[in-house]
Design an enzyme around this catalytic site. Sequence first.
Site, mmCIF file in Angstrom:
data_model
loop_
_atom_site.group_PDB
_atom_site.id
_atom_site.type_symbol
_atom_site.label_atom_id
_atom_site.label_comp_id
_atom_site.label_asym_id
_atom_site.label_seq_id
_atom_site.Cartn_x
_atom_site.Cartn_y
_atom_site.Cartn_z
ATOM 1 N N CYS A 101 0.830 -1.229 0.000
ATOM 2 C CA CYS A 101 0.000 0.000 0.000
ATOM 3 C C CYS A 101 0.853 1.264 0.000
ATOM 4 O O CYS A 101 0.348 2.352 -0.287
ATOM 5 C CB CYS A 101 -0.907 0.029 1.223
ATOM 6 S SG CYS A 101 -1.813 -1.479 1.487
ATOM 7 N N HIS A 140 -9.206 2.692 -2.160
ATOM 8 C CA HIS A 140 -7.796 2.345 -1.903
ATOM 9 C C HIS A 140 -7.302 1.294 -2.901
ATOM 10 O O HIS A 140 -7.429 0.099 -2.645
ATOM 11 C CB HIS A 140 -7.685 1.835 -0.462
ATOM 12 C CG HIS A 140 -6.311 1.441 -0.035
ATOM 13 N ND1 HIS A 140 -5.162 2.023 -0.557
ATOM 14 C CD2 HIS A 140 -5.883 0.518 0.867
ATOM 15 C CE1 HIS A 140 -4.099 1.470 0.020
ATOM 16 N NE2 HIS A 140 -4.506 0.557 0.872
HETATM 17 N N1 COA Z 1 -16.729 0.877 3.022
HETATM 18 C C1 COA Z 1 -17.962 1.006 2.478
HETATM 19 N N2 COA Z 1 -18.568 0.020 1.759
HETATM 20 C C2 COA Z 1 -17.872 -1.133 1.612
HETATM 21 C C3 COA Z 1 -16.592 -1.330 2.145
HETATM 22 C C4 COA Z 1 -16.026 -0.261 2.876
HETATM 23 N N3 COA Z 1 -14.818 -0.380 3.386
HETATM 24 N N4 COA Z 1 -16.159 -2.561 1.809
HETATM 25 C C5 COA Z 1 -17.135 -3.123 1.086
HETATM 26 N N5 COA Z 1 -18.166 -2.259 0.956
HETATM 27 C C6 COA Z 1 -19.422 -2.489 0.247
HETATM 28 C C7 COA Z 1 -19.169 -2.932 -1.182
HETATM 29 O O1 COA Z 1 -19.110 -1.829 -2.078
HETATM 30 C C8 COA Z 1 -20.385 -3.802 -1.443
HETATM 31 O O2 COA Z 1 -21.469 -2.950 -1.718
HETATM 32 P P1 COA Z 1 -22.567 -3.364 -2.828
HETATM 33 O O3 COA Z 1 -23.192 -4.632 -2.279
HETATM 34 O O4 COA Z 1 -23.471 -2.168 -2.843
HETATM 35 O O5 COA Z 1 -21.786 -3.574 -4.087
HETATM 36 C C9 COA Z 1 -20.652 -4.458 -0.096
HETATM 37 O O6 COA Z 1 -20.072 -3.579 0.895
HETATM 38 C C10 COA Z 1 -20.053 -5.846 0.038
HETATM 39 O O7 COA Z 1 -18.692 -5.802 -0.404
HETATM 40 P P2 COA Z 1 -17.704 -7.041 -0.197
HETATM 41 O O8 COA Z 1 -16.369 -6.714 -0.819
HETATM 42 O O9 COA Z 1 -18.380 -8.311 -0.614
HETATM 43 O O10 COA Z 1 -17.538 -7.025 1.395
HETATM 44 P P3 COA Z 1 -16.902 -8.100 2.341
HETATM 45 O O11 COA Z 1 -17.815 -8.193 3.506
HETATM 46 O O12 COA Z 1 -16.518 -9.364 1.641
HETATM 47 O O13 COA Z 1 -15.527 -7.410 2.793
HETATM 48 C C11 COA Z 1 -14.187 -5.986 4.156
HETATM 49 C C12 COA Z 1 -15.519 -6.179 3.429
HETATM 50 C C13 COA Z 1 -14.194 -4.586 4.748
HETATM 51 C C14 COA Z 1 -14.024 -6.996 5.292
HETATM 52 C C15 COA Z 1 -13.013 -6.202 3.181
HETATM 53 O O14 COA Z 1 -13.233 -5.429 2.029
HETATM 54 C C16 COA Z 1 -11.685 -5.821 3.818
HETATM 55 O O15 COA Z 1 -11.062 -6.637 4.471
HETATM 56 N N6 COA Z 1 -11.231 -4.594 3.597
HETATM 57 C C17 COA Z 1 -9.970 -4.147 4.125
HETATM 58 C C18 COA Z 1 -9.023 -4.112 3.024
HETATM 59 C C19 COA Z 1 -7.625 -3.901 3.558
HETATM 60 O O16 COA Z 1 -7.195 -4.495 4.518
HETATM 61 N N7 COA Z 1 -6.905 -3.053 2.855
HETATM 62 C C20 COA Z 1 -5.525 -2.792 3.130
HETATM 63 C C21 COA Z 1 -5.406 -1.776 4.143
HETATM 64 S S1 COA Z 1 -3.696 -1.593 4.569
#
Ligand code: COA
Length: 373
Positions: free
Chosen positions: A81, A321
């Site tokens: 990142c 991101h």
């Molecule tokens: N903020 C707002 N909406 C979010 C979101 C977020 N962070 N993450 C996902 N969504 C939304 C998606 O757009 C999707 O919406 P839709 O149904 O209208 O299309 C819905 O939530 C489901 O998305 P999905 O990707 O299937 O969610 P998930 O439950 O499998 O995973 C997280 C969600 C947050 C657990 C996962 O994306 C995650 O682990 N994110 C962190 C990523 C990370 O660690 N990045 C590096 C940082 S150093």
Amino acid sequence: MYIKGVGMTKFDYSAKPWWDFAYEATIEALQDAKMTMSDIDAIIFTSISSAASGEHQTHKVSFLSELFKTNVPIIELASVCGGGGVAFWNALKIQEYDNILVLAAERFADNRSEVAVDWILSAAEKGFEQVEGMLFPTQNALVWQAYCEKHGGSIDDLSLIAYKNHQHAALNPKAYFYKKPVELEKIKASPEVSSPLRLMDCSLSVNGGAAIIVSKEKTEVEVIGSGFATDHILTFERENPTHFKATRLAAEKAFKQAGLTPEDIDVAEIHDAFTSVELISYEDLGFAEEGKGGELIRSGRINLGGEMPINPSGGLKAKGHPISVTGLAQIYEITHQLRGDCGERQVPSAKIGLTHNIGGAGGSITVHIFKKN
Ligand code: COA
């Protein structure tokens, strides 16, 4: 060194290959700089996601040579990142070339969520953290729990950070959440991902590209401070696990080089991979005393309309991101803020801007300071 041109794609889930994002961002940066590819003396490229999308195309520098019809040196480097910030830091160090294109592109979010999450996990330590299932939301939740024990933090402060960044993104046409503001109650009611962090405390994984042309030629935006520091990959081996030592070291270097203090910053883009990371970074960057980050978000000073807006672009939370692209996307925003052409999200009379980009759980961090000439 100066910023001659900037370009960035819209951040979303569009299923284009990474080179489409790279091309689109580069063309915008070249047009912005009033240059052509023949004016570029070298390219630094950063990306990590192609293996996750099963693309089988590892010789990317040669691929880019063909894409841009150029034979200049092309360097590929990765720092998860933090890749964008590290690539930019490297460009500032190369004295031989007049104009360097710093480029990042990722196709990432069209993978199934579990593939993307597993791929992001590869940035964590392998022997202990990965095998224990220390996904990034979990790792950050543990850090936040420890912060709360020490300083008495509140999850409501984190919700205010998410709300602020969503409000800002609603004004940014290139943000995923453009024109889609999210209400505070919805943020507070979002499902818990890793206690106490909720969905709305996490950054949004998206696809995209960004390009910055760094030049020796004087322009409106000058880079006046640059710091880069690293830290142990195992977070529990760090001296103070509730803060990012590498942020403190990189900021110290950048402020010293610029001859400025945190009070001099008018606008900042901070690496809000999680809302808790943004709050902790207020303290590490010197915008708040240790343990007082909550007071800063509650004060309203860092919202658009306040004295020093933080993440006017919407940040990683609501702009999105795309991993390596984030560090360059921050520079794209600050360049436009200093030029004064950000429309509804413009910070009035912004003269000094700061970017802060984190790799992994704080293992590689850059801080840059920019001045309007
Ligand atoms: N903020 C707002 N909406 C979010 C979101 C977020 N962070 N993450 C996902 N969504 C939304 C998606 O757009 C999707 O919406 P839709 O149904 O209208 O299309 C819905 O939530 C489901 O998305 P999905 O990707 O299937 O969610 P998930 O439950 O499998 O995973 C997280 C969600 C947050 C657990 C996962 O994306 C995650 O682990 N994110 C962190 C990523 C990370 O660690 N990045 C590096 C940082 S150093």
